[in-house]
Design a protein around this motif. Structure first.
Motif, short mmCIF file in Angstrom:
data_model
loop_
_atom_site.label_atom_id
_atom_site.label_comp_id
_atom_site.label_asym_id
_atom_site.label_seq_id
_atom_site.Cartn_x
_atom_site.Cartn_y
_atom_site.Cartn_z
N GLU A 39 -20.16 -3.09 61.53
CA GLU A 39 -21.29 -3.67 62.26
C GLU A 39 -22.53 -2.77 62.26
O GLU A 39 -23.66 -3.26 62.23
N SER A 40 -22.33 -1.47 62.32
CA SER A 40 -23.47 -0.55 62.36
C SER A 40 -23.88 -0.05 60.97
O SER A 40 -24.73 0.83 60.86
N CYS A 41 -23.28 -0.61 59.94
CA CYS A 41 -23.55 -0.16 58.56
C CYS A 41 -24.63 -1.01 57.91
O CYS A 41 -24.93 -2.13 58.36
N LYS A 42 -25.19 -0.52 56.84
CA LYS A 42 -26.19 -1.25 56.06
C LYS A 42 -25.46 -2.07 55.00
O LYS A 42 -24.73 -1.53 54.18
N LYS A 43 -25.68 -3.39 55.01
CA LYS A 43 -25.05 -4.24 54.00
C LYS A 43 -25.88 -4.16 52.72
O LYS A 43 -27.09 -4.36 52.73
N LEU A 44 -25.17 -3.87 51.61
CA LEU A 44 -25.84 -3.76 50.31
C LEU A 44 -25.68 -5.01 49.47
O LEU A 44 -26.42 -5.20 48.51
N GLY A 45 -24.71 -5.85 49.80
CA GLY A 45 -24.47 -7.05 49.02
C GLY A 45 -23.00 -7.37 48.96
O GLY A 45 -22.24 -7.00 49.87
N GLN A 46 -22.61 -8.05 47.90
CA GLN A 46 -21.20 -8.36 47.73
C GLN A 46 -20.81 -8.28 46.26
O GLN A 46 -21.67 -8.34 45.39
N VAL A 47 -19.52 -8.11 46.04
CA VAL A 47 -18.99 -8.11 44.68
C VAL A 47 -17.89 -9.16 44.61
O VAL A 47 -17.18 -9.40 45.58
N ASN A 48 -17.79 -9.79 43.47
CA ASN A 48 -16.74 -10.77 43.21
C ASN A 48 -15.83 -10.19 42.14
O ASN A 48 -16.30 -9.80 41.07
N THR A 49 -14.55 -10.12 42.45
CA THR A 49 -13.61 -9.50 41.53
C THR A 49 -12.60 -10.52 41.03
O THR A 49 -12.35 -11.53 41.69
N LYS A 50 -12.02 -10.22 39.87
CA LYS A 50 -11.02 -11.11 39.28
C LYS A 50 -10.05 -10.30 38.45
O LYS A 50 -10.46 -9.43 37.69
N VAL A 51 -8.77 -10.60 38.61
CA VAL A 51 -7.72 -10.03 37.78
C VAL A 51 -6.77 -11.16 37.40
O VAL A 51 -6.80 -12.24 37.98
N GLU A 52 -5.92 -10.91 36.45
CA GLU A 52 -4.91 -11.89 36.07
C GLU A 52 -3.86 -11.98 37.17
O GLU A 52 -3.33 -10.96 37.60
N SER A 53 -3.60 -13.18 37.63
CA SER A 53 -2.58 -13.36 38.67
C SER A 53 -1.26 -13.84 38.07
O SER A 53 -0.25 -13.89 38.77
N LYS A 54 -1.30 -14.19 36.78
CA LYS A 54 -0.09 -14.62 36.07
C LYS A 54 -0.02 -13.93 34.72
O LYS A 54 -1.03 -13.64 34.11
N VAL A 55 1.20 -13.67 34.29
CA VAL A 55 1.45 -13.19 32.94
C VAL A 55 2.38 -14.21 32.31
O VAL A 55 3.50 -14.42 32.81
N ILE A 56 1.90 -14.85 31.29
CA ILE A 56 2.58 -15.98 30.65
C ILE A 56 2.76 -17.06 31.73
O ILE A 56 1.77 -17.62 32.17
N VAL A 57 3.96 -17.29 32.21
CA VAL A 57 4.18 -18.29 33.26
C VAL A 57 4.65 -17.63 34.56
O VAL A 57 4.95 -18.32 35.53
N PHE A 58 4.67 -16.31 34.59
CA PHE A 58 5.18 -15.59 35.75
C PHE A 58 4.04 -15.14 36.65
O PHE A 58 3.05 -14.58 36.18
N ASN A 59 4.17 -15.38 37.95
CA ASN A 59 3.19 -14.89 38.91
C ASN A 59 3.37 -13.38 39.07
O ASN A 59 4.50 -12.90 39.16
N ARG A 60 2.27 -12.67 39.10
CA ARG A 60 2.32 -11.23 39.34
C ARG A 60 2.55 -10.97 40.83
O ARG A 60 2.26 -11.82 41.67
N ASP A 61 3.03 -9.80 41.14
CA ASP A 61 3.28 -9.40 42.51
C ASP A 61 1.97 -9.49 43.32
O ASP A 61 0.95 -8.93 42.91
N ALA A 62 2.00 -10.20 44.44
CA ALA A 62 0.80 -10.44 45.24
C ALA A 62 0.18 -9.13 45.74
O ALA A 62 -1.05 -9.01 45.79
#
Length: 109
Positions: A39-62
């Motif tokens: 709350e007392s910090c200066k907001k600089l913006g936001q980042v949007n991140t993405k990684v692979e959540s599946k390998v072939i047909v297998f879900n990766r560890d959450a």
């Protein structure tokens, strides 16, 4: 049958791998879970991140997906001059957004 078994084993091994590493600058960025913390910090913006959540047909560890998303956000926040990130969205299909903040006085290099 042998090829299917090898493919399944390979998929399980790959799904447990961690591919994202925190940079030396990213190591200086902390992850907090509550917007109240910044709350007392200066907001600089936001980042949007993405990684692979599946390998072939297998879900990766959450937990690993979550950690990699945070590591990517820490790296990007450091490039923006931030020292703190806060998740601002849920994880959906390997994607998550983070708010980037500067909470501590700028350090001289």
């Amino acid at each position: 049958m042998k090829k299917i078994f090898i493919a399944i084993c390979g998929g399980l091994i790959l799904s447990s791998c961690t591919w994202v590493k925190v940079t030396s600058k990213g190591e200086g960025v902390r992850l907090v879970q509550s917007v109240r913390t910044v709350e007392s910090c200066k907001k600089l913006g936001q980042v949007n991140t993405k990684v692979e959540s599946k390998v072939i047909v297998f879900n990766r560890d959450a937990d690993k997906v979550s950690a990699e998303l945070a590591d990517l956000a820490r790296n990007e926040a450091a490039l923006m001059g931030g020292d703190t990130i806060v998740p601002i969205s849920e994880i959906t299909e390997g994607r998550r957004s983070f708010g980037v903040y500067q909470c501590f006085a700028a350090r001289t290099q």
